[in-house]
Write a protein that holds these residues in place. Structure first.
Motif, mmCIF file in Angstrom:
data_model
loop_
_atom_site.group_PDB
_atom_site.id
_atom_site.type_symbol
_atom_site.label_atom_id
_atom_site.label_comp_id
_atom_site.label_asym_id
_atom_site.label_seq_id
_atom_site.Cartn_x
_atom_site.Cartn_y
_atom_site.Cartn_z
ATOM 1 N N TRP A 36 0.916 -1.113 -0.111
ATOM 2 C CA TRP A 36 0.167 -0.016 0.102
ATOM 3 C C TRP A 36 0.887 1.324 0.038
ATOM 4 O O TRP A 36 1.987 1.101 0.514
ATOM 5 C CB TRP A 36 -0.863 0.000 1.267
ATOM 6 C CG TRP A 36 -0.379 -0.296 2.643
ATOM 7 C CD1 TRP A 36 -0.301 -1.452 3.195
ATOM 8 C CD2 TRP A 36 0.441 0.722 3.404
ATOM 9 N NE1 TRP A 36 0.553 -1.364 4.353
ATOM 10 C CE2 TRP A 36 0.811 0.018 4.359
ATOM 11 C CE3 TRP A 36 0.680 1.976 3.034
ATOM 12 C CZ2 TRP A 36 1.572 0.648 5.605
ATOM 13 C CZ3 TRP A 36 1.371 2.571 4.406
ATOM 14 C CH2 TRP A 36 1.620 1.914 5.280
ATOM 15 N N GLN A 39 -0.727 7.457 -0.188
ATOM 16 C CA GLN A 39 -2.106 7.816 -0.651
ATOM 17 C C GLN A 39 -3.385 6.980 -0.181
ATOM 18 O O GLN A 39 -4.205 7.125 0.404
ATOM 19 C CB GLN A 39 -1.878 8.115 -2.120
ATOM 20 C CG GLN A 39 -3.403 8.639 -2.781
ATOM 21 C CD GLN A 39 -3.239 9.092 -4.173
ATOM 22 O OE1 GLN A 39 -2.305 8.390 -4.581
ATOM 23 N NE2 GLN A 39 -4.009 9.831 -4.636
ATOM 24 N N ASP A 40 -3.012 5.590 -0.319
ATOM 25 C CA ASP A 40 -3.992 4.582 -0.103
ATOM 26 C C ASP A 40 -4.211 4.526 1.764
ATOM 27 O O ASP A 40 -5.460 4.679 2.246
ATOM 28 C CB ASP A 40 -3.625 3.116 -0.402
ATOM 29 C CG ASP A 40 -3.477 3.023 -1.822
ATOM 30 O OD1 ASP A 40 -4.156 3.524 -2.552
ATOM 31 O OD2 ASP A 40 -2.853 2.101 -2.075
ATOM 32 N N SER A 41 -3.176 4.726 2.516
ATOM 33 C CA SER A 41 -3.357 5.022 3.833
ATOM 34 C C SER A 41 -4.122 6.360 4.389
ATOM 35 O O SER A 41 -4.780 6.295 5.170
ATOM 36 C CB SER A 41 -2.068 4.919 4.632
ATOM 37 O OG SER A 41 -1.029 5.910 4.246
ATOM 38 N N GLU A 42 -3.879 7.387 3.519
ATOM 39 C CA GLU A 42 -4.562 8.507 3.812
ATOM 40 C C GLU A 42 -6.086 8.254 3.396
ATOM 41 O O GLU A 42 -6.878 9.026 4.150
ATOM 42 C CB GLU A 42 -3.971 9.697 2.898
ATOM 43 C CG GLU A 42 -2.701 10.110 3.600
ATOM 44 C CD GLU A 42 -1.925 11.229 2.705
ATOM 45 O OE1 GLU A 42 -2.578 11.686 1.758
ATOM 46 O OE2 GLU A 42 -1.058 11.573 3.076
ATOM 47 N N LYS A 43 -6.287 7.660 2.269
ATOM 48 C CA LYS A 43 -7.740 7.269 1.944
ATOM 49 C C LYS A 43 -8.480 6.630 2.936
ATOM 50 O O LYS A 43 -9.481 6.779 3.249
ATOM 51 C CB LYS A 43 -7.803 6.684 0.597
ATOM 52 C CG LYS A 43 -7.383 7.689 -0.567
ATOM 53 C CD LYS A 43 -7.658 6.892 -1.878
ATOM 54 C CE LYS A 43 -7.177 7.969 -3.054
ATOM 55 N NZ LYS A 43 -7.295 7.065 -4.365
ATOM 56 N N GLU A 44 -7.631 5.560 3.207
ATOM 57 C CA GLU A 44 -8.423 4.668 4.484
ATOM 58 C C GLU A 44 -8.490 5.504 5.805
ATOM 59 O O GLU A 44 -9.727 5.248 6.387
ATOM 60 C CB GLU A 44 -7.477 3.647 4.601
ATOM 61 C CG GLU A 44 -8.143 2.260 5.539
ATOM 62 C CD GLU A 44 -7.013 1.334 5.711
ATOM 63 O OE1 GLU A 44 -7.152 0.449 6.882
ATOM 64 O OE2 GLU A 44 -6.123 1.200 4.862
ATOM 65 N N THR A 46 -8.961 8.586 6.079
ATOM 66 C CA THR A 46 -10.239 9.521 5.651
ATOM 67 C C THR A 46 -11.547 8.726 5.970
ATOM 68 O O THR A 46 -12.627 9.170 6.582
ATOM 69 C CB THR A 46 -9.826 10.295 4.518
ATOM 70 O OG1 THR A 46 -8.808 10.979 4.492
ATOM 71 C CG2 THR A 46 -10.909 11.208 4.337
ATOM 72 N N ALA A 47 -11.545 7.620 5.245
ATOM 73 C CA ALA A 47 -12.871 6.775 5.315
ATOM 74 C C ALA A 47 -13.423 6.287 6.744
ATOM 75 O O ALA A 47 -14.362 6.469 7.053
ATOM 76 C CB ALA A 47 -12.671 5.595 4.571
ATOM 77 N N ARG A 62 -17.600 15.937 4.167
ATOM 78 C CA ARG A 62 -16.423 16.185 4.238
ATOM 79 C C ARG A 62 -16.096 17.370 4.692
ATOM 80 O O ARG A 62 -14.700 17.498 4.747
ATOM 81 C CB ARG A 62 -15.725 15.763 2.948
ATOM 82 C CG ARG A 62 -15.962 14.431 2.189
ATOM 83 C CD ARG A 62 -15.278 14.050 1.103
ATOM 84 N NE ARG A 62 -13.883 13.972 1.093
ATOM 85 C CZ ARG A 62 -13.125 12.804 1.248
ATOM 86 N NH1 ARG A 62 -13.988 11.816 1.384
ATOM 87 N NH2 ARG A 62 -11.942 12.951 1.364
#
Length: 201
Positions: A36, A39-44, A46-47, A62
């Motif tokens: 990962w 960017q993927d960890s930030e998206k996760e 945020t979700a 948001r």
């Protein structure tokens, strides 16, 4: 030629643990690099935060306004945008006052306990002037709030919503909401006078 026991030992040895990842990218220490990205960890993250916000506050947005009580009151439609802006300005003035004087911020939710400290013993003339200006502004704003009808309740409500950020006040009764609006309207008038005075200069 291998005996039956040697073949059995070799097969058991091959089955121990997970099979080795041949083409995996590794760190210098030999540990496999995760696939990962940042960017993927930030998206996760945020979700997860948005799901928690929806679950706790019932807001599916948001917007940064959903992150504090005054903003949530605005998103609920209980105060106007100008009133929210005046409340944010009041909170910024109080934060500046606490920061410059070295007084610990009164809300644990809004401070880092390990970073609360006063200033050095002999402040510079520039810092002393900043402290005086921040203290004068804080006292002027509190005087305006106390000068309202039912001033003590107005001041306490505005302070608890804007500075202390008490979540329970989001569901305040209508009488207390009127105190909040009264205080925010006074702060809005003072903000407009201050900005108009700066524009005239």
């Amino acid at each position: 030629m291998l005996t039956k026991a040697q073949k059995l030992r070799a097969r058991r040895k091959a089955q121990l643990g997970r099979p080795r990842k041949v083409d995996a990218e590794r760190f210098a220490c030999g540990k496999i690099k995760p696939k990962w990205s940042q960017q993927d960890s930030e998206k996760e993250a945020t979700a997860v935060a948005l799901a928690a916000r929806k679950r706790m506050h019932g807001l599916d947005t948001r917007s940064a306004l959903a992150g504090y009580t005054l903003g949530r009151l605005f998103l609920d439609g209980r105060i106007s945008e100008q009133q929210r802006d005046a409340g944010d300005d009041y909170a910024a003035a109080m934060v500046r006052y606490y920061h410059l004087t070295g007084i610990p911020f009164p809300s644990v939710r809004a401070q880092q306990i390990g970073h609360v400290r006063g200033h050095a013993g002999e402040p510079s003339e520039d810092r002393a002037l900043k402290v005086k200006k921040a203290a004068d502004r804080m006292m002027r704003l509190e005087g305006l709030l106390l000068g309202c009808e039912e001033g003590r309740q107005v001041k306490a409500t505005v302070f608890n919503v804007c500075v202390m950020d008490y979540e329970g006040l989001r569901m305040m009764p209508e009488a207390q909401l009127e105190w909040l609006k009264r205080g925010l309207n006074v702060l809005l008038f003072e903000k407009a006078l201050r900005e108009h005075g700066k524009a005239a200069i």
